[in-house]
Design an enzyme around this catalytic site. Structure first.
Site, PDB file in Angstrom:
ATOM      1  N   GLY A 159       0.450  -1.154   0.337  1.00 30.99           N
ATOM      2  CA  GLY A 159      -0.016   0.111   0.234  1.00 30.99           C
ATOM      3  C   GLY A 159       1.088   0.907   0.121  1.00 30.99           C
ATOM      4  O   GLY A 159       0.617   2.123  -0.537  1.00 30.99           O
ATOM      5  N   TYR A 180      -3.543 -19.468   5.626  1.00 29.96           N
ATOM      6  CA  TYR A 180      -3.802 -18.313   5.243  1.00 29.96           C
ATOM      7  C   TYR A 180      -3.524 -18.853   3.560  1.00 29.96           C
ATOM      8  O   TYR A 180      -3.910 -18.171   2.695  1.00 29.96           O
ATOM      9  CB  TYR A 180      -1.946 -17.591   5.209  1.00 29.96           C
ATOM     10  CG  TYR A 180      -1.553 -16.379   4.511  1.00 29.96           C
ATOM     11  CD1 TYR A 180      -1.666 -15.468   4.770  1.00 29.96           C
ATOM     12  CD2 TYR A 180      -1.089 -16.804   2.964  1.00 29.96           C
ATOM     13  CE1 TYR A 180      -2.228 -14.170   3.863  1.00 29.96           C
ATOM     14  CE2 TYR A 180      -0.828 -16.054   2.214  1.00 29.96           C
ATOM     15  CZ  TYR A 180      -1.213 -14.850   2.424  1.00 29.96           C
ATOM     16  OH  TYR A 180      -1.231 -13.325   1.951  1.00 29.96           O
TER      17      TYR A 180
END
Length: 323
Positions: free
Chosen positions: A22, A145
């Site tokens: 990000g 995950y």
């Protein structure tokens, strides 16, 4: 938040906006690769708990995105995954379902989610490609995950077939760069090693690398990945995922990665491999042939150069870096 000037055609919400990828996207946009008709909105866990459906909906109602880059996830290195496989499964399934379903309900035009090469089958042929995601169980060390991330691909397919949604996903190889999580216990291998070298240099002690150093990985600079994310958001129209990676020939061993960090930080001490620690998956070599068909001329930052830049950033920002 990055303001667009002039008419705004796209309102792009980036979940997980304060993390490694990000922050890289935010930098690339700020450095001139954003467009006048785009408004970029970077949010983090401080803005909403995405495991909570109501908070997720409120976030979307507040920002009214037309496009979403979905990076938010519970993440960690090998040893954290081994300890908390159930938590990784539950939290990531909740986050992904809330984000994708809210995007559908609010009429978002496109969602680009972030997967990982660890989702691929443990026992497979190499190099792995986009068609092989569901061909067998992932490595047992991070099955929670891995399966949760695989389900994004299933969900994207479902939203397209049932509702015509253009939701897709990218599969980066090992990402590293500024703003990574440099935690030695729970972080990924490269930032963990950078932190270890930094401390070993401060204390004059040996550098101990967990495992044999033989496993091999493809590493991609977070800024390179950020540029590719912009291309996927704007140009890539397939629902099927795409691997974002350097070539197979650029794969390096953990030993080679450690040596690159040692060189970048001018560490003069001893290098020791603790073979009592597990190695995890030996290799997960990925093919970037699909990416190259679309972008034959894309230039990746050389590994040692990106390592040097990341080490310099960590040294300069040690007090505030995540660790």
């Amino acid at each position: 938040m990055t303001e667009a000037t002039g008419p705004v055609a796209k309102r792009i919400l980036v979940t997980g906006g304060s993390g490694l990828v990000g922050r890289a996207i935010e930098k690339v946009v700020a450095d001139g690769e954003g467009r006048p008709d785009e408004k970029w909105i970077f949010v983090s866990s401080r803005d909403a708990d995405l495991t909570n459906a109501a908070e997720t909906k409120a976030l979307f109602e507040q920002h009214k995105p037309t496009h979403v880059i979905h990076l938010a996830a519970m993440v960690g290195g090998l040893f954290k995954n081994i300890r908390y496989n159930l938590d990784f499964w539950r939290r990531n399934i909740q986050i992904n379902d809330n984000v994708l379903h809210t995007a559908y309900e609010t009429g978002v035009q496109k969602v680009v989610s972030c997967l990982s090469t660890c989702i691929f089958p443990d026992k497979t042929m190499y190099p792995i490609d986009e068609s092989m995601i569901h061909n067998g169980p992932p490595h047992s060390s991070n099955f929670g995950y891995s399966y949760a991330k695989r389900m994004i691909d299933i969900q994207n397919r479902g939203y397209f077939e049932q509702h015509g949604c253009r939701f897709t996903a990218v599969i980066p190889t090992n990402v590293f760069g500024p703003h990574d999580n440099f935690n030695i216990e729970d972080g990924h291998v490269l930032p963990g090693l950078i932190h270890k070298v930094y401390l070993a240099k401060q204390t004059g002690s040996a550098l101990t690398v967990w495992g044999t150093g033989k496993p091999r990985r493809q590493f991609i600079s977070s800024l390179d990945l950020a540029r590719l994310f912009l291309w996927v958001l704007r140009e890539y129209d397939e629902v099927e995922p795409i691997i974002l990676s350097v070539g197979e020939e650029d794969e390096v061993s953990i030993r080679e990665a450690a040596e690159a960090i040692v060189e970048a930080m001018d560490f003069r001490g001893e290098l020791v491999f603790d073979t009592t620690k597990v190695d995890g998956q030996f290799k997960k070599t990925a093919s970037n042939a699909k990416l190259r068909r679309y972008l034959p001329g894309f230039q990746f930052t050389p590994f040692r150069q990106a390592v040097k830049e990341t080490c310099a950033w960590f040294s300069a920002n040690y007090a505030n870096a995540r660790k």
